[in-house]
Write a protein that holds these residues in place. Structure first.
Motif, mmCIF file in Angstrom:
data_model
loop_
_atom_site.group_PDB
_atom_site.id
_atom_site.type_symbol
_atom_site.label_atom_id
_atom_site.label_comp_id
_atom_site.label_asym_id
_atom_site.label_seq_id
_atom_site.Cartn_x
_atom_site.Cartn_y
_atom_site.Cartn_z
ATOM 1 N N VAL A 26 98.700 -7.557 -18.641
ATOM 2 C CA VAL A 26 97.885 -6.337 -18.538
ATOM 3 C C VAL A 26 98.771 -5.087 -18.468
ATOM 4 O O VAL A 26 98.546 -4.114 -19.183
ATOM 5 N N SER A 81 101.758 -2.491 -18.868
ATOM 6 C CA SER A 81 102.732 -2.194 -19.932
ATOM 7 C C SER A 81 104.170 -2.481 -19.515
ATOM 8 O O SER A 81 104.958 -3.020 -20.295
ATOM 9 N N GLY A 116 99.169 -1.948 -23.424
ATOM 10 C CA GLY A 116 99.134 -1.090 -24.610
ATOM 11 C C GLY A 116 100.451 -0.440 -24.982
ATOM 12 O O GLY A 116 100.486 0.338 -25.955
ATOM 13 N N TYR A 152 103.536 5.852 -15.576
ATOM 14 C CA TYR A 152 104.224 4.712 -16.208
ATOM 15 C C TYR A 152 103.747 4.670 -17.650
ATOM 16 O O TYR A 152 102.861 5.445 -18.044
ATOM 17 N N ALA A 198 92.598 2.515 -14.643
ATOM 18 C CA ALA A 198 91.921 1.254 -14.958
ATOM 19 C C ALA A 198 91.781 0.435 -13.683
ATOM 20 O O ALA A 198 92.434 0.728 -12.676
ATOM 21 N N TYR A 249 88.319 -6.606 -21.445
ATOM 22 C CA TYR A 249 89.437 -7.513 -21.146
ATOM 23 C C TYR A 249 89.075 -8.947 -21.532
ATOM 24 O O TYR A 249 89.907 -9.685 -22.066
#
Ligand code: PHB
Length: 392
Positions: free
Chosen positions: A106, A108, A131, A177, A231, A307
């Motif tokens: 999940v 990055s 992503g 991040y 998220a 998801y």
């Protein structure tokens, strides 16, 4: 004499039976596919890791517990969305458990470390969420695939939507991040190209949820729109806080759709009428979406989210690869070729892989109505990530 002949015939039959059985047995042993699920099962992204796992296993179950005719064996690690533990976790799956394919993750930052392990050990990696643009950009590789999105994709779409809605001056807020920074960059690229201006970018460390000082700053700055990337648990808290601060009424809030996917129950009514962009929505008319949702609700007693779709499609992508292998031994080159050519019949709508191994997909505009991210329309048709820096 007769007895001897009978014995001989018996031995011949036995030899044939053994001759058939031995190679079959050998083929069966090679047929298994070892899948390393490296996902967050604790922390702010825990629900996301569980949904991905559920979706993946749903597709395997639909295939009778197999993929491409091979039995699936799972090895599971909780990565805690902690980049500092990622290399060790991924290495364990590859070296100790000898998995054929890594499926994760999940976050990055964790995925970037997984990609390095996958590259160094030539292990197949399927990313069912993270992503990070680099994964299918400068770090793209033949053995790295993604069934989800780049951080750029939904955010770029939202930059255009915000500009089309007449906004000129935006402030952004996110976790500092890769995912947050790249979502902001994607939004800004489209928004500024369309004549808008991002007046200020605000950041807080992941996974902090002390939003109050930022809400005060936004109230003082008075932009005409706010764009955020949050998220999981943090997204639900942010939207509630934005509403409670009285900002929702005065400054329109936009986001990549992760803000409201799988988080609406936890928000109470605070998310009502928010507009977001994502590669999934409630109210799509694809036949695959209807069967997927029915299957998911039956198996897990809850509604799926984006998801779950990405996990389901990771399994579909892996199946496509395995179906491209002739013979019992796993042939990675054949798998890669088949995965590159795959057309995935996804609940989000069918998609293909870009040259950099990222989905080329429609990005939907959605509006929160009750517990749904209701489809408003297609914000970007068949949007491909620019894959800047990918040489493949
Ligand atoms: C990411 O870290 O890439 C990430 C995490 C959660 C999301 C989307 C992207 O919902």
């Amino acid at each position: 004499m007769r007895k001897k002949q009978q014995e001989k015939a018996c031995r011949a039959v036995l030899a044939v039976v053994i001759g058939v059985l031995v190679p079959l047995g050998a083929a069966q042993a090679a047929e298994k596919v070892k899948v390393g699920l490296m996902l967050p099962y604790t922390g702010t992204y825990a629900a996301l890791g569980n949904a991905i796992t559920n979706g993946f296993k749903q597709h395997v179950a639909e295939q009778g517990g197999t993929l491409g005719g091979r039995e699936v064996e799972y090895f599971v690690v909780d990565d805690e969305s902690d980049p500092s533990k990622a290399t060790e976790n991924a290495s364990k799956l590859v070296k100790r458990d000898q998995v054929d394919v890594l499926v994760g993750t999940v976050h990055s930052g964790v995925a970037l470390a997984m990609a390095k392990v996958a590259r160094d050990t030539k292990t197949l990696l399927i990313i069912p969420n993270a992503g990070a643009d680099e994964l299918t950009g400068p770090l793209c590789a033949p053995n790295i695939f993604r069934s989800s999105f780049t951080n750029w994709q939904p955010a770029y779409a939202m930059g255009n939507v915000a500009a089309e809605r007449g906004h000129k001056n935006a402030v952004t807020l996110t976790w500092k991040y890769a995912a947050g920074e790249q979502a902001v960059a994607g939004f800004k690229e489209a928004f500024e190209k369309a004549g808008g201006k991002v007046a200020k970018e605000l950041y807080l460390p992941f996974p902090n949820v002390e939003f109050q000082p930022f809400l005060t700053e936004i109230a003082n700055l008075k932009p005409d729109a706010v764009f955020v990337f949050f998220a999981g648990g943090g997204a639900a808290k942010f939207v509630k806080d934005y509403d409670a601060a009285g900002l929702k009424k005065s400054i329109p809030l936009y986001g990549s759709g992760f803000l409201t996917d799988g988080t609406l129950d936890a928000m109470g009514g605070s998310g009502e009428s928010l507009l977001t962009t994502l590669h999934y929505a409630d109210g799509l008319s694809h036949a695959k979406d209807a069967s997927f949702r029915t299957g998911y609700a039956t198996s897990y007693k809850m509604q799926p989210d984006v998801y779950a779709v990405q996990g389901y499609d990771a399994a579909q992508l892996l199946r496509s690869g395995l179906e491209g292998v002739k013979g019992g031994k796993l042939d990675q080159a054949a798998m890669i070729k088949a995965m590159e050519a795959a057309k995935i019949d996804s609940p989000r709508g069918a998609f293909t892989m870009s040259k950099a191994h990222n989905p080329v997909q429609d990005i939907y505009l959605r509006k929160v109505e009750g517990r749904d991210n209701k489809l408003v329309g297609i914000a970007e048709k068949a949007l491909a990530d620019p894959a800047r820096g990918c040489k493949m």
